[in-house]
Design a protein around this motif. Structure first.
Motif, PDB file in Angstrom:
ATOM      1  N   TYR A 275     -26.318  11.531  45.574  1.00  0.00           N
ATOM      2  CA  TYR A 275     -25.915  10.309  46.261  1.00  0.00           C
ATOM      3  C   TYR A 275     -27.115   9.638  46.922  1.00  0.00           C
ATOM      4  O   TYR A 275     -27.261   8.420  46.883  1.00  0.00           O
ATOM      5  N   VAL A 276     -27.995  10.447  47.526  1.00  0.00           N
ATOM      6  CA  VAL A 276     -29.203   9.895  48.147  1.00  0.00           C
ATOM      7  C   VAL A 276     -30.103   9.262  47.091  1.00  0.00           C
ATOM      8  O   VAL A 276     -30.682   8.187  47.311  1.00  0.00           O
ATOM      9  N   LYS A 277     -30.225   9.908  45.926  1.00  0.00           N
ATOM     10  CA  LYS A 277     -31.053   9.331  44.860  1.00  0.00           C
ATOM     11  C   LYS A 277     -30.506   7.985  44.399  1.00  0.00           C
ATOM     12  O   LYS A 277     -31.272   7.063  44.099  1.00  0.00           O
ATOM     13  N   ALA A 278     -29.172   7.866  44.344  1.00  0.00           N
ATOM     14  CA  ALA A 278     -28.570   6.598  43.920  1.00  0.00           C
ATOM     15  C   ALA A 278     -28.922   5.481  44.909  1.00  0.00           C
ATOM     16  O   ALA A 278     -29.270   4.360  44.500  1.00  0.00           O
ATOM     17  N   LEU A 279     -28.832   5.783  46.189  1.00  0.00           N
ATOM     18  CA  LEU A 279     -29.158   4.767  47.188  1.00  0.00           C
ATOM     19  C   LEU A 279     -30.659   4.486  47.225  1.00  0.00           C
ATOM     20  O   LEU A 279     -31.079   3.338  47.360  1.00  0.00           O
ATOM     21  N   LYS A 280     -31.473   5.531  47.112  1.00  0.00           N
ATOM     22  CA  LYS A 280     -32.924   5.346  47.128  1.00  0.00           C
ATOM     23  C   LYS A 280     -33.375   4.499  45.951  1.00  0.00           C
ATOM     24  O   LYS A 280     -34.297   3.689  46.080  1.00  0.00           O
ATOM     25  N   SER A 281     -32.744   4.702  44.788  1.00  0.00           N
ATOM     26  CA  SER A 281     -33.119   3.916  43.615  1.00  0.00           C
ATOM     27  C   SER A 281     -32.921   2.428  43.859  1.00  0.00           C
ATOM     28  O   SER A 281     -33.754   1.601  43.479  1.00  0.00           O
ATOM     29  N   LYS A 282     -31.816   2.107  44.503  1.00  0.00           N
ATOM     30  CA  LYS A 282     -31.521   0.692  44.782  1.00  0.00           C
ATOM     31  C   LYS A 282     -32.506   0.112  45.791  1.00  0.00           C
ATOM     32  O   LYS A 282     -33.090  -0.951  45.573  1.00  0.00           O
TER      33      LYS A 282
ATOM     34  N   LYS B 116     -36.263  -0.279  44.719  1.00  0.00           N
ATOM     35  CA  LYS B 116     -36.540  -1.484  43.933  1.00  0.00           C
ATOM     36  C   LYS B 116     -36.848  -2.659  44.843  1.00  0.00           C
ATOM     37  O   LYS B 116     -37.755  -3.456  44.578  1.00  0.00           O
ATOM     38  N   LEU B 117     -36.086  -2.769  45.930  1.00  0.00           N
ATOM     39  CA  LEU B 117     -36.363  -3.830  46.897  1.00  0.00           C
ATOM     40  C   LEU B 117     -37.721  -3.612  47.547  1.00  0.00           C
ATOM     41  O   LEU B 117     -38.474  -4.572  47.767  1.00  0.00           O
ATOM     42  N   GLY B 118     -38.072  -2.351  47.840  1.00  0.00           N
ATOM     43  CA  GLY B 118     -39.374  -2.064  48.432  1.00  0.00           C
ATOM     44  C   GLY B 118     -40.517  -2.454  47.522  1.00  0.00           C
ATOM     45  O   GLY B 118     -41.517  -3.037  47.961  1.00  0.00           O
ATOM     46  N   VAL B 119     -40.393  -2.135  46.232  1.00  0.00           N
ATOM     47  CA  VAL B 119     -41.429  -2.505  45.263  1.00  0.00           C
ATOM     48  C   VAL B 119     -41.583  -4.023  45.208  1.00  0.00           C
ATOM     49  O   VAL B 119     -42.703  -4.556  45.167  1.00  0.00           O
ATOM     50  N   PHE B 120     -40.458  -4.728  45.229  1.00  0.00           N
ATOM     51  CA  PHE B 120     -40.506  -6.191  45.187  1.00  0.00           C
ATOM     52  C   PHE B 120     -41.201  -6.747  46.425  1.00  0.00           C
ATOM     53  O   PHE B 120     -42.062  -7.638  46.325  1.00  0.00           O
ATOM     54  N   LEU B 121     -40.855  -6.250  47.608  1.00  0.00           N
ATOM     55  CA  LEU B 121     -41.446  -6.766  48.841  1.00  0.00           C
ATOM     56  C   LEU B 121     -42.945  -6.514  48.887  1.00  0.00           C
ATOM     57  O   LEU B 121     -43.724  -7.398  49.267  1.00  0.00           O
TER      58      LEU B 121
ATOM     59  N   LEU C 142     -39.518   1.174  52.903  1.00  0.00           N
ATOM     60  CA  LEU C 142     -38.413   1.420  51.968  1.00  0.00           C
ATOM     61  C   LEU C 142     -38.835   2.327  50.815  1.00  0.00           C
ATOM     62  O   LEU C 142     -38.006   3.037  50.246  1.00  0.00           O
ATOM     63  N   LEU C 143     -40.113   2.301  50.481  1.00  0.00           N
ATOM     64  CA  LEU C 143     -40.617   3.171  49.421  1.00  0.00           C
ATOM     65  C   LEU C 143     -40.857   4.594  49.915  1.00  0.00           C
ATOM     66  O   LEU C 143     -41.139   5.489  49.115  1.00  0.00           O
ATOM     67  N   GLY C 144     -40.774   4.798  51.237  1.00  0.00           N
ATOM     68  CA  GLY C 144     -40.933   6.152  51.768  1.00  0.00           C
ATOM     69  C   GLY C 144     -42.364   6.531  52.038  1.00  0.00           C
ATOM     70  O   GLY C 144     -42.741   7.696  51.878  1.00  0.00           O
ATOM     71  N   SER C 145     -43.194   5.571  52.460  1.00  0.00           N
ATOM     72  CA  SER C 145     -44.558   5.901  52.819  1.00  0.00           C
ATOM     73  C   SER C 145     -44.561   6.875  53.996  1.00  0.00           C
ATOM     74  O   SER C 145     -43.854   6.679  54.989  1.00  0.00           O
ATOM     75  N   ASN C 146     -45.325   7.943  53.885  1.00  0.00           N
ATOM     76  CA  ASN C 146     -45.306   9.002  54.903  1.00  0.00           C
ATOM     77  C   ASN C 146     -45.706   8.495  56.277  1.00  0.00           C
ATOM     78  O   ASN C 146     -45.199   8.958  57.296  1.00  0.00           O
ATOM     79  N   SER C 147     -46.612   7.541  56.330  1.00  0.00           N
ATOM     80  CA  SER C 147     -47.077   7.056  57.623  1.00  0.00           C
ATOM     81  C   SER C 147     -46.122   6.057  58.253  1.00  0.00           C
ATOM     82  O   SER C 147     -46.212   5.784  59.440  1.00  0.00           O
ATOM     83  N   LEU C 148     -45.208   5.510  57.456  1.00  0.00           N
ATOM     84  CA  LEU C 148     -44.298   4.493  57.971  1.00  0.00           C
ATOM     85  C   LEU C 148     -42.856   4.977  58.021  1.00  0.00           C
ATOM     86  O   LEU C 148     -42.035   4.401  58.728  1.00  0.00           O
ATOM     87  N   GLU C 149     -42.553   6.038  57.268  1.00  0.00           N
ATOM     88  CA  GLU C 149     -41.167   6.491  57.184  1.00  0.00           C
ATOM     89  C   GLU C 149     -40.756   7.140  58.498  1.00  0.00           C
ATOM     90  O   GLU C 149     -41.517   7.876  59.129  1.00  0.00           O
ATOM     91  N   SER C 150     -39.548   6.867  58.928  1.00  0.00           N
ATOM     92  CA  SER C 150     -39.038   7.422  60.173  1.00  0.00           C
ATOM     93  C   SER C 150     -37.545   7.610  60.053  1.00  0.00           C
ATOM     94  O   SER C 150     -36.869   6.903  59.309  1.00  0.00           O
ATOM     95  N   ARG C 151     -37.038   8.583  60.808  1.00  0.00           N
ATOM     96  CA  ARG C 151     -35.597   8.784  60.819  1.00  0.00           C
ATOM     97  C   ARG C 151     -34.876   7.596  61.451  1.00  0.00           C
ATOM     98  O   ARG C 151     -33.674   7.440  61.280  1.00  0.00           O
TER      99      ARG C 151
END
Length: 295
Positions: free
Chosen positions: A255-262, A265-270, A133-142
């Motif tokens: 719009y993407v930034k608004a969703l990513k921000s939300k 936050k969940l990614g940081v918590f997890l 969810l944080l967008g790690s390059n090794s884990l991020e996928s389409r």
């Protein structure tokens, strides 16, 4: 016959009591048992505190479930079918909470090795989801929902973006901005903090250097249109409230930034909760092994 002198025999010499080896052994055993008892109580006290700490600090997981299930979804987020993901993550977090505390209560004392494995597996999975969810390059996928790359792919889909534009218009984001900023002067409007969607979809980019009339009406300079390959958003902007900057790249990015921000936050918590709970349970595992060794 002369009387014999009365000679009293000397008192018998006092003899030192001989030590009883059985009593000495028993005394040493009593001291050793008291020492071991104190040591056992100390170890159990430590493991009890650690168990309480791990339970208390797992309670925010339930709070995050409440946040996920009852928080207001961002405007038009349902078009991404993300509410299903929220429910899935909520169910997973409830299972993590139950597994962590169930292993703590029922498996730790009997099978500590099994308990640490049972706890570590779901926490590692939670850590991995948080990194995605944080967008790690090794884990991020389409293919992984709610990741930055996934959001970018979705808004680049013209069919989906047309639906998003219509939804943003229907929820009156720009109309509400225009109504709330109507009495503001240009200097006051520049100080106003806008959301990602408001700044990206309702106003032209700052680099276009347009003159402010109101939030949704900006005057262009009397110069030829800028090169679309450099400032395409400047030419895409229209003062028509049905158009504005809905076709701008800045609108998609906002719009993407608004969703990513939300979701970030969940990614940081997890990630933070997974790291903390893994560390806490590892320390508890070592304390449990110490307790078993002492007993």
């Amino acid at each position: 016959m002369a009387d014999e002198p009365n000679i009293t025999p000397p008192p018998p010499a006092e003899t030192e009591p001989t030590p009883d080896p059985e009593n000495n052994t028993q005394t040493k055993q009593d001291k050793g048992s008291k020492k071991n008892m104190f040591k056992d109580l100390k170890v159990k006290h430590v493991t009890g505190i650690l168990s309480l700490v791990s339970f208390v600090f797992s309670l925010p997981i339930l709070a995050s479930v409440t946040w996920l299930l009852y928080m207001k979804s961002y405007d038009c987020e349902w078009l991404f079918k993300l509410p299903r993901l929220q429910i899935g993550i909520s169910v997973g977090l409830i299972l993590v909470f139950l597994v962590c505390n169930g292993a703590l209560l029922f498996l730790r004392a009997r099978w500590p090795m099994v308990a640490i494995i049972v706890v570590t597996v779901p926490l590692t999975l939670m850590f991995t989801v948080g990194l995605a969810l944080l967008g790690s390059n090794s884990l991020e996928s389409r293919r992984v929902p709610a990741t930055p790359l996934w959001f970018k792919m979705k808004v680049d889909d013209d069919g989906l973006w047309n639906n998003l534009k219509g939804c943003i218009y229907d929820v009156h984001v720009c109309q509400d901005l225009a109504a709330s900023s109507m009495p503001l002067k240009p200097s006051d409007f520049n100080k106003k903090k806008l959301s990602y969607v408001e700044s990206g979809c309702c106003t032209p980019p700052e680099e276009c250097l347009m003159r402010y009339v109101n939030a949704t009406f900006w005057e262009k300079d009397d110069t030829p249109e800028t090169d679309p390959s450099v400032n395409a958003d400047c030419n895409a902007w229209k003062n028509d409230r049905d158009v504005l900057c809905y076709d701008c790249q800045s609108c998609k990015q906002g719009y993407v930034k608004a969703l990513k921000s939300k979701w970030s936050k969940l990614g940081v918590f997890l990630v933070s909760m997974a790291v903390f709970l893994i560390a806490c349970h590892m320390v508890l595992f070592l304390a449990t092994m110490w307790e078993i060794h002492c007993t």
